[in-house]
Design a protein around this motif. Structure first.
Motif, PDB file in Angstrom:
ATOM      1  N   UNK A   1       0.834  -1.144   0.050  1.00 10.29           N
ATOM      2  CA  UNK A   1      -0.111   0.084   0.005  1.00 10.29           C
ATOM      3  C   UNK A   1       0.980   1.266   0.112  1.00 10.29           C
ATOM      4  N   UNK A   2       0.435   2.124  -0.982  1.00  8.32           N
ATOM      5  CA  UNK A   2       0.914   3.530  -0.676  1.00  8.32           C
ATOM      6  C   UNK A   2      -0.048   4.299   0.327  1.00  8.32           C
ATOM      7  N   UNK A   3       0.725   5.168   1.083  1.00  2.00           N
ATOM      8  CA  UNK A   3      -0.232   5.911   2.030  1.00  2.00           C
ATOM      9  C   UNK A   3       0.523   7.383   2.402  1.00  2.00           C
ATOM     10  N   UNK A   4      -0.070   8.157   3.080  1.00  3.96           N
ATOM     11  CA  UNK A   4       0.439   9.503   3.327  1.00  3.96           C
ATOM     12  C   UNK A   4      -0.486   9.902   4.475  1.00  3.96           C
ATOM     13  N   UNK A   5       0.270  10.914   5.212  1.00  2.68           N
ATOM     14  CA  UNK A   5      -0.393  11.683   6.286  1.00  2.68           C
ATOM     15  C   UNK A   5       0.530  12.877   6.660  1.00  2.68           C
ATOM     16  N   UNK A   6      -0.132  14.015   6.364  1.00  6.50           N
ATOM     17  CA  UNK A   6       0.429  15.133   6.536  1.00  6.50           C
ATOM     18  C   UNK A   6      -0.350  16.154   7.740  1.00  6.50           C
ATOM     19  N   UNK A   7       0.495  17.019   8.309  1.00  6.19           N
ATOM     20  CA  UNK A   7       0.090  17.921   9.067  1.00  6.19           C
ATOM     21  C   UNK A   7      -1.054  19.034   8.413  1.00  6.19           C
ATOM     22  N   UNK A   8      -2.103  19.251   9.158  1.00  6.57           N
ATOM     23  CA  UNK A   8      -3.179  20.004   8.588  1.00  6.57           C
ATOM     24  C   UNK A   8      -2.337  21.496   7.821  1.00  6.57           C
ATOM     25  N   UNK A   9      -1.425  21.939   8.422  1.00 10.18           N
ATOM     26  CA  UNK A   9      -0.897  23.137   7.878  1.00 10.18           C
ATOM     27  C   UNK A   9      -0.230  22.931   6.616  1.00 10.18           C
ATOM     28  N   UNK A  10      -0.115  22.091   6.094  1.00 12.84           N
ATOM     29  CA  UNK A  10       0.406  21.273   4.877  1.00 12.84           C
ATOM     30  C   UNK A  10      -0.684  20.792   3.727  1.00 12.84           C
ATOM     31  N   UNK A  11      -1.763  21.004   4.140  1.00 14.10           N
ATOM     32  CA  UNK A  11      -2.869  20.666   3.292  1.00 14.10           C
ATOM     33  C   UNK A  11      -3.127  21.707   2.097  1.00 14.10           C
ATOM     34  N   UNK A  12      -3.444  20.884   1.045  1.00 16.38           N
ATOM     35  CA  UNK A  12      -4.010  21.915   0.009  1.00 16.38           C
ATOM     36  C   UNK A  12      -2.912  22.749  -0.742  1.00 16.38           C
ATOM     37  N   UNK A  13      -1.767  22.179  -0.780  1.00 13.49           N
ATOM     38  CA  UNK A  13      -0.744  22.535  -1.511  1.00 13.49           C
ATOM     39  C   UNK A  13       0.220  21.744  -2.208  1.00 13.49           C
ATOM     40  N   UNK A  14      -0.447  20.580  -2.514  1.00 16.66           N
ATOM     41  CA  UNK A  14       0.116  19.757  -3.425  1.00 16.66           C
ATOM     42  C   UNK A  14       1.300  18.741  -2.758  1.00 16.66           C
ATOM     43  N   UNK A  15       1.541  18.990  -1.499  1.00 15.75           N
ATOM     44  CA  UNK A  15       2.487  18.053  -1.039  1.00 15.75           C
ATOM     45  C   UNK A  15       2.369  16.611  -1.126  1.00 15.75           C
ATOM     46  N   UNK A  16       0.984  16.348  -0.597  1.00 14.80           N
ATOM     47  CA  UNK A  16       0.768  14.762  -0.767  1.00 14.80           C
ATOM     48  C   UNK A  16       0.978  14.198  -1.976  1.00 14.80           C
ATOM     49  N   UNK A  17       0.326  14.741  -2.926  1.00 13.96           N
ATOM     50  CA  UNK A  17       0.375  14.466  -4.269  1.00 13.96           C
ATOM     51  C   UNK A  17       2.130  14.325  -4.768  1.00 13.96           C
ATOM     52  N   UNK A  18       2.791  15.172  -4.486  1.00 14.63           N
ATOM     53  CA  UNK A  18       4.272  15.183  -5.011  1.00 14.63           C
ATOM     54  C   UNK A  18       4.881  14.084  -4.288  1.00 14.63           C
ATOM     55  N   UNK A  19       4.658  14.005  -2.918  1.00 15.97           N
ATOM     56  CA  UNK A  19       5.445  12.944  -2.098  1.00 15.97           C
ATOM     57  C   UNK A  19       4.951  11.712  -2.804  1.00 15.97           C
ATOM     58  N   UNK A  20       3.678  11.586  -2.938  1.00 15.10           N
ATOM     59  CA  UNK A  20       2.983  10.070  -3.166  1.00 15.10           C
ATOM     60  C   UNK A  20       3.543   9.589  -4.443  1.00 15.10           C
ATOM     61  N   UNK A  21       3.615  10.582  -5.368  1.00 11.60           N
ATOM     62  CA  UNK A  21       4.034  10.395  -6.671  1.00 11.60           C
ATOM     63  C   UNK A  21       5.647   9.790  -6.851  1.00 11.60           C
TER      64      UNK A  21
END
Length: 176
Positions: free
Chosen positions: A95-115
């Motif tokens: 499985x690929x997963x992610x969890x980011x702190x709320x202050x980092x949401x909505x900036x594309x970090x999850x997609x960039x890291x998961x890619x």
């Protein structure tokens, strides 16, 4: 040591300095509401989780990366690979997963890291299929899955908590 750099992020193994910021992320009810039963984790639980993640690196040759912002050095959370033992009906799977702190949401970090983690899984570690599992209704995570090119594989019920889960998947032939 395995590290991956993206334009804005460093994906790396865990250090002692990551415990306090990750514990803060895990203590946020908004972050944790989609995870397991929605309970927050205390610092001891977070320390135990980081230890398990590091052991998975040693045992499997992959695991969850600490995600650090290159510009500031802040820990944003994690992304990476794990075996979803809690869901036997999808095994064998990674499985690929992610969890980011709320202050980092909505900036594309999850997609960039998961890619970057997906590329690591398929190209570096030679996996031919990767899944991602989210609680039904977690639109933000499902949006990241779609951005990765993943498609809905099935919907199932969490064996312990009883809520609906979506399982998305991508295989090497679909990856571009």
């Amino acid at each position: 040591m395995t590290e991956i750099r993206t334009p804005r992020l460093l994906l790396r193994r865990w250090t002692e300095q990551d415990l306090a910021p990750m514990a803060e992320i895990n203590a946020d009810p908004d972050v944790m509401r989609w995870i397991r039963d929605g309970s927050v984790l205390d610092p001891e639980q977070t320390a135990a989780a980081i230890e398990r993640w590091e052991h998975e690196w040693d045992d499997e040759g992959f695991g969850l990366f600490a995600v650090e912002l290159l510009a500031s050095g802040e820990l944003a959370g994690f992304t990476g690979l794990s075996i979803p033992w809690f869901l036997p009906e999808v095994l064998p799977a990674v499985e690929i997963g992610w969890r980011l702190g709320r202050q980092f949401w909505g900036q594309g970090y999850a997609s960039e890291a998961a890619h970057a983690a997906l590329e690591f899984a398929l190209e570096d570690r030679g996996l031919d299929r990767v899944v991602s599992i989210a609680r039904a209704g977690n639109d933000a995570s499902e949006n990241v899955m779609r951005k990765l090119g993943m498609e809905l594989d099935r919907e199932i019920t969490h064996p312990e908590y009883g809520h609906r889960l979506t399982v998305h998947a991508i295989d090497l032939t679909q990856y571009h």
